[in-house]
Scaffold this motif. Sequence first.
Motif, PDB file in Angstrom:
ATOM      1  N   LYS A  92       0.823  -1.202   0.000  1.00  0.00           N
ATOM      2  CA  LYS A  92       0.000   0.000   0.000  1.00  0.00           C
ATOM      3  C   LYS A  92       0.861   1.258   0.000  1.00  0.00           C
ATOM      4  CE  LYS A  92      -3.776   2.487   0.583  1.00  0.00           C
ATOM      5  NZ  LYS A  92      -4.801   2.638  -0.473  1.00  0.00           N
ATOM      6  N   LEU A  93       1.986   1.230   0.716  1.00  0.00           N
ATOM      7  CA  LEU A  93       2.871   2.390   0.760  1.00  0.00           C
ATOM      8  C   LEU A  93       3.586   2.612  -0.563  1.00  0.00           C
ATOM      9  CD1 LEU A  93       4.538   2.243   4.297  1.00  0.00           C
ATOM     10  CD2 LEU A  93       2.916   3.913   3.426  1.00  0.00           C
ATOM     11  N   ARG A  94       3.840   1.553  -1.264  1.00  0.00           N
ATOM     12  CA  ARG A  94       4.489   1.702  -2.573  1.00  0.00           C
ATOM     13  C   ARG A  94       3.575   2.505  -3.505  1.00  0.00           C
ATOM     14  NH1 ARG A  94       7.472  -3.937  -4.475  1.00  0.00           N
ATOM     15  NH2 ARG A  94       9.583  -3.278  -3.874  1.00  0.00           N
ATOM     16  N   GLY A  95       4.134   3.546  -4.096  1.00  0.00           N
ATOM     17  CA  GLY A  95       3.340   4.406  -4.971  1.00  0.00           C
ATOM     18  C   GLY A  95       2.811   5.646  -4.282  1.00  0.00           C
ATOM     19  N   HIS A  96       2.949   5.728  -2.933  1.00  0.00           N
ATOM     20  CA  HIS A  96       2.538   6.943  -2.221  1.00  0.00           C
ATOM     21  C   HIS A  96       3.404   8.127  -2.677  1.00  0.00           C
ATOM     22  CE1 HIS A  96      -0.485   5.256   0.227  1.00  0.00           C
ATOM     23  NE2 HIS A  96      -0.276   5.956   1.323  1.00  0.00           N
ATOM     24  N   PRO A  97       2.818   9.265  -3.001  1.00  0.00           N
ATOM     25  CA  PRO A  97       3.624  10.448  -3.335  1.00  0.00           C
ATOM     26  C   PRO A  97       4.408  10.938  -2.123  1.00  0.00           C
ATOM     27  CG  PRO A  97       1.356  10.694  -4.085  1.00  0.00           C
ATOM     28  CD  PRO A  97       1.388   9.503  -3.183  1.00  0.00           C
ATOM     29  N   LEU A  98       5.615  11.434  -2.354  1.00  0.00           N
ATOM     30  CA  LEU A  98       6.429  12.064  -1.335  1.00  0.00           C
ATOM     31  C   LEU A  98       6.315  13.573  -1.526  1.00  0.00           C
ATOM     32  CD1 LEU A  98       9.534   9.695  -1.537  1.00  0.00           C
ATOM     33  CD2 LEU A  98       8.116  10.048   0.493  1.00  0.00           C
ATOM     34  N   ILE A  99       5.631  14.235  -0.608  1.00  0.00           N
ATOM     35  CA  ILE A  99       5.233  15.624  -0.812  1.00  0.00           C
ATOM     36  C   ILE A  99       5.887  16.529   0.231  1.00  0.00           C
ATOM     37  CG2 ILE A  99       3.281  17.215  -0.870  1.00  0.00           C
ATOM     38  CD1 ILE A  99       1.537  14.948  -1.823  1.00  0.00           C
ATOM     39  N   ASP A 100       6.542  17.592  -0.273  1.00  0.00           N
ATOM     40  CA  ASP A 100       7.033  18.674   0.572  1.00  0.00           C
ATOM     41  C   ASP A 100       5.829  19.541   0.930  1.00  0.00           C
ATOM     42  OD1 ASP A 100       8.069  21.126   1.526  1.00  0.00           O
ATOM     43  OD2 ASP A 100       9.943  20.810   0.436  1.00  0.00           O
ATOM     44  N   ILE A 101       5.475  19.620   2.224  1.00  0.00           N
ATOM     45  CA  ILE A 101       4.209  20.243   2.609  1.00  0.00           C
ATOM     46  C   ILE A 101       4.226  21.757   2.435  1.00  0.00           C
ATOM     47  CG2 ILE A 101       3.579  18.393   4.199  1.00  0.00           C
ATOM     48  CD1 ILE A 101       4.602  20.091   6.491  1.00  0.00           C
ATOM     49  N   THR A 102       5.401  22.387   2.446  1.00  0.00           N
ATOM     50  CA  THR A 102       5.442  23.841   2.282  1.00  0.00           C
ATOM     51  C   THR A 102       5.402  24.236   0.813  1.00  0.00           C
ATOM     52  OG1 THR A 102       6.663  24.145   4.336  1.00  0.00           O
ATOM     53  CG2 THR A 102       6.774  25.927   2.731  1.00  0.00           C
ATOM     54  N   GLY A 104       4.504  22.219  -1.565  1.00  0.00           N
ATOM     55  CA  GLY A 104       3.468  21.475  -2.279  1.00  0.00           C
ATOM     56  C   GLY A 104       4.036  20.737  -3.479  1.00  0.00           C
ATOM     57  N   LYS A 105       5.279  20.298  -3.343  1.00  0.00           N
ATOM     58  CA  LYS A 105       5.989  19.663  -4.469  1.00  0.00           C
ATOM     59  C   LYS A 105       6.093  18.168  -4.243  1.00  0.00           C
ATOM     60  CE  LYS A 105      10.372  19.822  -6.994  1.00  0.00           C
ATOM     61  NZ  LYS A 105      11.715  20.451  -7.075  1.00  0.00           N
ATOM     62  N   ASN A 106       5.819  17.417  -5.280  1.00  0.00           N
ATOM     63  CA  ASN A 106       5.968  15.972  -5.263  1.00  0.00           C
ATOM     64  C   ASN A 106       7.342  15.629  -5.827  1.00  0.00           C
ATOM     65  OD1 ASN A 106       5.772  13.207  -5.450  1.00  0.00           O
ATOM     66  ND2 ASN A 106       3.952  13.175  -6.753  1.00  0.00           N
ATOM     67  N   ILE A 107       8.206  15.084  -4.962  1.00  0.00           N
ATOM     68  CA  ILE A 107       9.564  14.772  -5.420  1.00  0.00           C
ATOM     69  C   ILE A 107       9.670  13.348  -5.958  1.00  0.00           C
ATOM     70  CG2 ILE A 107      10.490  16.378  -3.710  1.00  0.00           C
ATOM     71  CD1 ILE A 107      11.494  13.837  -2.193  1.00  0.00           C
ATOM     72  N   GLY A 108       8.610  12.619  -5.941  1.00  0.00           N
ATOM     73  CA  GLY A 108       8.619  11.242  -6.422  1.00  0.00           C
ATOM     74  C   GLY A 108       7.625  10.398  -5.641  1.00  0.00           C
ATOM     75  N   ALA A 147      -2.981   8.372   4.508  1.00  0.00           N
ATOM     76  CA  ALA A 147      -3.734   7.362   3.765  1.00  0.00           C
ATOM     77  C   ALA A 147      -3.388   7.379   2.291  1.00  0.00           C
ATOM     78  CB  ALA A 147      -5.230   7.587   3.958  1.00  0.00           C
ATOM     79  N   ASP A 148      -2.985   8.546   1.755  1.00  0.00           N
ATOM     80  CA  ASP A 148      -2.749   8.655   0.314  1.00  0.00           C
ATOM     81  C   ASP A 148      -1.386   9.217  -0.032  1.00  0.00           C
ATOM     82  OD1 ASP A 148      -5.502   7.871  -0.412  1.00  0.00           O
ATOM     83  OD2 ASP A 148      -6.047   9.787   0.504  1.00  0.00           O
ATOM     84  N   ALA A 149      -0.619   9.672   0.938  1.00  0.00           N
ATOM     85  CA  ALA A 149       0.685  10.262   0.648  1.00  0.00           C
ATOM     86  C   ALA A 149       1.555  10.241   1.886  1.00  0.00           C
ATOM     87  CB  ALA A 149       0.528  11.694   0.139  1.00  0.00           C
ATOM     88  N   VAL A 150       2.871  10.429   1.664  1.00  0.00           N
ATOM     89  CA  VAL A 150       3.843  10.623   2.739  1.00  0.00           C
ATOM     90  C   VAL A 150       4.314  12.068   2.648  1.00  0.00           C
ATOM     91  CG1 VAL A 150       6.087   9.970   3.677  1.00  0.00           C
ATOM     92  CG2 VAL A 150       4.573   8.214   2.743  1.00  0.00           C
ATOM     93  N   THR A 151       4.116  12.817   3.713  1.00  0.00           N
ATOM     94  CA  THR A 151       4.477  14.229   3.726  1.00  0.00           C
ATOM     95  C   THR A 151       5.679  14.452   4.634  1.00  0.00           C
ATOM     96  OG1 THR A 151       2.919  14.677   5.528  1.00  0.00           O
ATOM     97  CG2 THR A 151       2.103  14.939   3.271  1.00  0.00           C
ATOM     98  N   PHE A 152       6.456  15.485   4.304  1.00  0.00           N
ATOM     99  CA  PHE A 152       7.620  15.818   5.122  1.00  0.00           C
ATOM    100  C   PHE A 152       7.805  17.333   5.124  1.00  0.00           C
ATOM    101  CE2 PHE A 152       9.017  14.927   0.830  1.00  0.00           C
ATOM    102  CZ  PHE A 152       9.901  15.959   0.526  1.00  0.00           C
ATOM    103  N   PRO A 153       8.395  17.886   6.183  1.00  0.00           N
ATOM    104  CA  PRO A 153       8.552  19.333   6.285  1.00  0.00           C
ATOM    105  C   PRO A 153       9.667  19.832   5.367  1.00  0.00           C
ATOM    106  CG  PRO A 153       9.530  18.270   8.185  1.00  0.00           C
ATOM    107  CD  PRO A 153       8.840  17.188   7.401  1.00  0.00           C
ATOM    108  N   PRO A 154       9.684  21.123   5.090  1.00  0.00           N
ATOM    109  CA  PRO A 154      10.748  21.671   4.223  1.00  0.00           C
ATOM    110  C   PRO A 154      12.102  21.599   4.903  1.00  0.00           C
ATOM    111  CG  PRO A 154       9.457  23.439   5.204  1.00  0.00           C
ATOM    112  CD  PRO A 154       8.748  22.155   5.538  1.00  0.00           C
TER     113      PRO A 154
END
Length: 248
Positions: A92-102, A104-108, A147-154
């Motif tokens: 389920k985690l495979r394919g989750h977007p990795l998003i910079d929350i500040t 709003g960029k998807n790095i992969g 549930a749909d993405a992995v987010t991380f701080p800038p």
Amino acid sequence: MQQPPPLQPPFGNAFGEPTQPPGQPPPPPLPPLPDTPPVQPAPQAPESAYRQPIQGQEPSAPQAPGAPSAQPPQAPAPSVPPGYAQWVTFSKLRGHPLIDITAGKNIGTVHDLIFDQQRQAIQAFSTKGSLLHKPTLVPAASAAIGADAVTFPPGTLAGQDVSWLYNLPKASDLMGRQVHSNRGQLLGTVEELRIDPASRTLMALELTAEKTGIPHRLGSPRRLVSAKSIISYGPDTIVALEEGISEL
């Protein structure tokens, strides 16, 4: 005029004493009354007989003296550990977007998970690399698994040395690995990893049971091995305690 003598009561004089005509012997004394046994108090019913049952509760039968007290039936033990419903799978985690929350960029997207040496905590999320570029690693210390993405701080990736993370074990290395018990029984093959998203830790290995493996109560084709029961992660097999196995 002469007064008549006063009338005597039929059973004695005016003071209640028995009368006896003069010149006649006294009557024989009455025989003594037989001794009567003391009156025994009526037996009291046990206190529990007068207790009223609680509304909605069936009255219980009185218990015989000396009999062991009846124990309430025990609830069956759950087949899976508590919290299992909140765990997320590696697939389920495979394919989750990795998003910079500040920004709003998807790095992969998440392609793999980097564990510590003991395969307990997630150290980083890895994107898919290529022949010319290494995968991008996002440290998991500040990341949040949704549930749909992995987010991380800038600033998570800025100026950090993550080269040491590339040498740690990966989640993909565990997939398809056979698992044996400490008693030499083949338990199955790793089909899935179960992860707690809140603590970012590996909780269990989900196995596809082997036909030649240890017999179980339900004969389920899938089994769960607690990560805490893992003895060793070898290059050929994983060894776990049989006590840490649950049926799915």
